[in-house]
Design a protein around this motif. Structure first.
Motif, PDB file in Angstrom:
ATOM      1  N   SER A   8      15.157  -0.278 -38.601  1.00 42.37           N
ATOM      2  CA  SER A   8      15.992   0.296 -38.502  1.00 42.37           C
ATOM      3  C   SER A   8      16.078   0.287 -39.988  1.00 42.37           C
ATOM      4  N   LEU A   9      16.116  -1.340 -40.791  1.00 42.63           N
ATOM      5  CA  LEU A   9      16.531  -1.537 -42.612  1.00 42.63           C
ATOM      6  C   LEU A   9      14.857  -1.536 -43.040  1.00 42.63           C
ATOM      7  N   LEU A  10      13.764  -1.535 -42.444  1.00 46.05           N
ATOM      8  CA  LEU A  10      12.666  -0.748 -42.768  1.00 46.05           C
ATOM      9  C   LEU A  10      12.692   0.214 -43.017  1.00 46.05           C
ATOM     10  N   SER A  11      12.925   1.047 -42.387  1.00 49.21           N
ATOM     11  CA  SER A  11      12.910   2.985 -42.528  1.00 49.21           C
ATOM     12  C   SER A  11      14.097   3.701 -43.296  1.00 49.21           C
ATOM     13  N   GLY A  12      14.952   1.949 -43.789  1.00 49.26           N
ATOM     14  CA  GLY A  12      15.652   2.688 -44.639  1.00 49.26           C
ATOM     15  C   GLY A  12      16.885   3.219 -44.275  1.00 49.26           C
ATOM     16  N   GLU A  13      17.113   3.327 -42.833  1.00 50.37           N
ATOM     17  CA  GLU A  13      17.820   3.136 -41.949  1.00 50.37           C
ATOM     18  C   GLU A  13      19.264   2.109 -41.650  1.00 50.37           C
ATOM     19  N   VAL A  14      20.108   1.614 -43.357  1.00 56.40           N
ATOM     20  CA  VAL A  14      21.085   0.930 -44.118  1.00 56.40           C
ATOM     21  C   VAL A  14      21.840   0.526 -42.928  1.00 56.40           C
ATOM     22  N   ALA A  15      22.074   2.142 -42.987  1.00 55.22           N
ATOM     23  CA  ALA A  15      23.795   2.204 -41.563  1.00 55.22           C
ATOM     24  C   ALA A  15      23.667   1.747 -40.583  1.00 55.22           C
ATOM     25  N   LEU A  16      22.533   1.742 -39.740  1.00 56.93           N
ATOM     26  CA  LEU A  16      22.362   1.999 -38.680  1.00 56.93           C
ATOM     27  C   LEU A  16      21.888   0.316 -38.596  1.00 56.93           C
ATOM     28  N   ALA A  17      20.719  -0.192 -39.737  1.00 55.09           N
ATOM     29  CA  ALA A  17      20.660  -1.939 -39.220  1.00 55.09           C
ATOM     30  C   ALA A  17      21.142  -2.437 -39.497  1.00 55.09           C
TER      31      ALA A  17
END
Length: 105
Positions: A8-17
């Motif tokens: 998730s972090l690498l996909s740009g979904e920081v809040a979810l990560a």
């Protein structure tokens, strides 16, 4: 769960990560143990992974490094072509003619 957080972090979904990492920390090592190991105050770690938290890159990767060590895993990042980008687009014939004409000049 740790793998999902990193993806998730690498996909740009920081809040979810951050949300997944917070849940992962609660379910495994716990915030007090993580704070002791990283020498980051426990309240600071809670804030980092909260909805308005904004962890620095160095602290985030320090925590991820510790979590990998605690879990006994090591993640690697490898380049993978996206399915849509791996296929070459075919140009229409008119576009091919225009492209080749441009190259000849």
């Amino acid at each position: 769960m740790l793998s999902e957080a990193l993806e998730s972090l690498l996909s740009g979904e920081v809040a979810l990560a951050k949300e997944i990492l917070r849940d992962y920390i609660n379910a495994t090592v716990g915030f007090p143990k993580l704070a002791a190991a990283t020498k980051i105050h426990v309240k600071t770690i809670h804030q980092m992974f909260g909805p308005k938290g904004n962890p620095t890159t160095s602290r985030l990767f320090e925590i991820i490094s510790y979590l990998q060590e605690a879990e006994g895993v090591r993640f690697e990042v490898r380049p993978v072509r996206a399915g849509l980008r791996s296929k070459k687009r075919r140009l229409p014939r008119a576009a091919k003619r225009n492209a080749s004409a441009t190259v000849r000049r």
